[in-house]
Design a protein around this motif. Structure first.
Motif: not given
Length: 443
Positions: A280-298
């Motif tokens: 689950d911690a690895r999945v949350l890493d994905f969620i974090s990246t998806y939401l806010s990693d970089g200027k193209s994030s959601k």
């Protein structure tokens, strides 16, 4: 079609690089319990000798916080055979660099030398383990150093209290509730005998892992040196650690903190998450990246670029051995408020909990993590740190090669399920991190 071909080509190249980066290693134990891991890489004539001890801020007493971080400094003071003030001189005069760092879970020391100085690096780390000089002069000196570090990093740094404030509310039983740097009052009150007892308990071979990584010219000779310098160090008593179980967060926690070092408010949403060792911690890493990693994030694209509601928006997973914390933050601008930002953030989280992200977005996440995997193993320093962490904290050294497979196997359905499980309004802290009132009035 052209874009698809380019994307496919990039994926194949990245996959090939990741495969080529597979880390070979050898591991064994000395009779005193010291775990040894060797990684031979002759691509550059350098070698790193490092020791990671399984001791961090969580191993301290509530009235004696900051000890583990204090030792990060104290164990450079000198040994029975390295005079006070000589440690760094020896390293630099032999073409090396060295450093150390501490977290809630472990403390890590390392030297990087030209490979012909491997024996020197092993001797120095064995000296740190066997013969440290812990006296009042060293304690007093490092006490002032740590106080200055606390002033720079926490007390006088804009938003420097963000993590301490989050930890305070996320954890009520677990030692994660205090900061790694700890309390200066606790360090001031501690007697010399307490520091000596802390060293005797935790800085022992059976609570550590030794890594030798890089240009190991002669593995047989290296093993002989390891036995020579570390084999005679006495094994310490087994360390019995207390287990701390936090009650689930079932009601929203609302708090405010005033910071005299800032002019712009920040809103923080924090969620307690499971151990970094879990899937689950690895999945949350994905969620974090998806939401806010970089200027193209959601979140960035929506809140900063499109709606111009915030100066900054972000999210990250604060991963630890026993628990983790998932932290979202934003700085409203103009007429927009913290409540406005939370509303927008919650809308994106609800989408994650309701809908599946696109296959294209999932592939982007996997590509980013493969790239991070390659980058993390692109230097002997990175490899040494990873080998030590995967052994000491995760219990599986080969995760240095296989963890990427876990990330690559994450599904869109898992992302939705994990978002539903951990990212709910009744399971979080909402912290208004605002300028101090007197500063705001004098603005």
């Amino acid at each position: 079609m052209k874009k698809s071909l380019i994307a496919l080509s990039s994926m194949l190249m990245l996959g090939g690089t990741a495969h080529a980066q597979k880390v070979a290693f050898e591991e064994y134990d000395l009779a005193n319990g010291l775990h040894v891991i060797l990684h031979n890489d002759s691509s550059a004539p350098v070698v790193i000798t490092s020791v990671m001890y399984h001791v961090g801020a969580k191993d301290e007493q509530p009235d004696r916080t900051g000890f583990a971080h204090f030792f990060e400094h104290l164990l450079f003071e000198g040994t029975e055979n390295i005079k006070r003030g000589e440690w760094f001189k020896i390293v630099t005069s032999n073409g090396g660099v060295n450093n150390a760092n501490t977290t809630e879970d472990r403390t890590y020391y390392y030297e990087v030398f030209p490979s012909n100085n491997l024996e020197l690096g092993l001797w120095m780390e064995s000296e740190r383990m066997l013969h440290p000089v812990i006296n009042q002069i060293g304690v007093d000196t490092q006490n002032e150093v740590v106080k200055e570090e606390k002033r720079l990093r926490y007390d006088n740094s804009p938003y420097g209290q963000l993590i301490p404030q989050v930890k305070k509310y996320m954890f009520t039983k677990h030692p994660y509730r205090w900061t790694t740097i700890g309390s200066m009052e606790h360090l001031d009150a501690a007697k010399l005998e307490e520091f000596q007892a802390f060293n005797k308990k935790f800085y022992i071979p059976n609570n550590a892992v030794l890594i030798v990584a890089g240009d190991i010219n002669n593995p047989t000779q290296t093993k002989q040196w390891i036995e020579k310098y570390f084999g005679s160090i006495p094994k310490g008593p087994a360390i019995v650690r207390q287990t701390f179980v936090e009650d689930p967060i079932t009601q929203p926690i609302n708090a405010t903190f005033e910071d005299s070092n800032i002019q712009k408010p920040m809103v923080v949403a924090a969620y307690r998450t499971p151990s970094m060792k879990t899937r689950d911690a690895r999945v949350l890493d994905f969620i974090s990246t998806y939401l806010s990693d970089g200027k193209s994030s959601k979140l960035y694209k929506k809140i900063v670029d499109d709606k111009k509601m915030a100066l900054q928006i972000g999210a990250f997973s604060y991963n630890q051995e026993d628990y983790g914390t998932y932290i979202l933050y934003g700085m409203p601008q103009g007429e927009f408020t913290s409540k406005d930002l939370v509303k927008e953030i919650d809308e994106e989280i609800v989408k994650l909990q309701t809908d599946l992200i696109s296959e294209n977005d999932l592939q982007k996440l996997k590509n980013k993590y493969e790239n991070q995997y390659v980058s993390g193993n692109s230097s002997v320093e990175g490899i040494a740190d990873n080998l030590a962490s995967y052994y000491l904290l995760y219990g599986d050294v080969n995760l240095i090669n296989t963890e990427i497979e876990m990330y690559n196997s994450i599904t869109r359905e898992e992302i939705r399920t994990v978002a539903k499980k951990y990212l709910n309004p009744n399971q979080r802290l909402l912290l208004d991190y605002v300028p101090a009132k007197d500063k705001a009035e004098n603005k």
